[in-house]
Design a protein around this motif. Structure first.
Motif, PDB file in Angstrom:
ATOM      1  N   MET A   1       0.894  -1.165   0.171  1.00  0.00           N
ATOM      2  CA  MET A   1       0.159  -0.065  -0.062  1.00  0.00           C
ATOM      3  C   MET A   1       0.617   1.379   0.135  1.00  0.00           C
ATOM      4  O   MET A   1       1.762   1.283   0.924  1.00  0.00           O
ATOM      5  N   SER A   2       0.541   2.155  -0.571  1.00  0.00           N
ATOM      6  CA  SER A   2       1.353   3.470  -1.016  1.00  0.00           C
ATOM      7  C   SER A   2       1.184   4.200   0.390  1.00  0.00           C
ATOM      8  O   SER A   2       0.122   4.100   1.039  1.00  0.00           O
ATOM      9  N   ALA A   3       2.159   5.151   0.518  1.00  0.00           N
ATOM     10  CA  ALA A   3       1.813   6.258   1.465  1.00  0.00           C
ATOM     11  C   ALA A   3       0.808   6.982   1.585  1.00  0.00           C
ATOM     12  O   ALA A   3       0.221   7.135   2.530  1.00  0.00           O
ATOM     13  N   PHE A   4       0.428   7.567   0.431  1.00  0.00           N
ATOM     14  CA  PHE A   4      -0.956   8.134   0.060  1.00  0.00           C
ATOM     15  C   PHE A   4      -2.025   7.538   0.568  1.00  0.00           C
ATOM     16  O   PHE A   4      -3.002   7.989   1.022  1.00  0.00           O
ATOM     17  N   GLN A   5      -1.896   6.156   0.158  1.00  0.00           N
ATOM     18  CA  GLN A   5      -3.267   5.427   0.565  1.00  0.00           C
ATOM     19  C   GLN A   5      -3.430   5.272   1.801  1.00  0.00           C
ATOM     20  O   GLN A   5      -4.483   5.297   2.818  1.00  0.00           O
TER      21      GLN A   5
END
Length: 185
Positions: free
Chosen positions: A1-5
């Motif tokens: 999972m990305s940091a933004f997510q």
């Protein structure tokens, strides 16, 4: 999972609840959440960590977007609704809990109505303090006001809400006492 997510997952619920309580419309609250995070992602909103927490920044952006929307709406006359009905939530509970659930839902609606009748600058402080559980200092930063102003607005908002509830023949102070002691007042 990305940091933004992860960032979105962590903060979107609180921002949505704030926007919903502030404006009372699910579609607008969802739009505000989308605009907040899209602006953050596209860097059109510049967050500076030295100026405060990310959560406070996101609440501030959401507040500003809602203020812009309110200003735009205040310039136009609303069209009359053609028999549109409000969406109703369906209660799913056991029969023994039904009366308690209905009573609780009625009280929730009355509190929401009391908050909705407040002027926007009082509404902001009540929602951020009582529902989002932010400190006076955090609210002062989000709303760009002094801590003393936060305190006075909160006090005035509580008094106005209490007056509104009394007009509905509901005294939340005595109910809070009954709930705490477990006895009827």
């Amino acid at each position: 999972m990305s940091a933004f997510q992860l960032l979105y997952k962590r903060h979107q619920g609180a921002i949505y609840r704030y926007a919903l309580m502030r404006c009372g419309r699910t579609a607008l609250a969802a739009d505000v959440v989308q605009d907040v995070f899209m602006g953050l992602l596209s860097k059109s909103f510049n967050y500076n960590a030295s100026l405060g927490s990310l959560q406070n920044f996101l609440f501030g952006v959401a507040r500003n977007l809602l203020l812009k929307q309110e200003y735009a709406e205040s310039r136009h006359l609303p069209l009359p609704a053609n028999g549109e009905e409000e969406e109703e939530e369906v209660l799913q509970c056991e029969a023994s809990d039904l009366s308690e659930a209905v009573f609780s839902q009625q009280r929730t609606k009355q509190v929401q109505q009391a908050i909705a009748m407040l002027r926007p600058h009082y509404r902001d402080v009540v929602i951020l303090y009582e529902l989002q559980e932010l400190s006076y200092a955090e609210i002062a930063v989000i709303c760009s006001i002094d801590i003393g102003t936060v305190r006075s607005r909160l006090s005035r908002a509580r008094a106005a809400m209490l007056d509104y509830c009394k007009k509905l023949d509901w005294n939340p102070e005595s109910e809070a006492i009954r709930i705490k002691t477990g006895t009827e007042v």
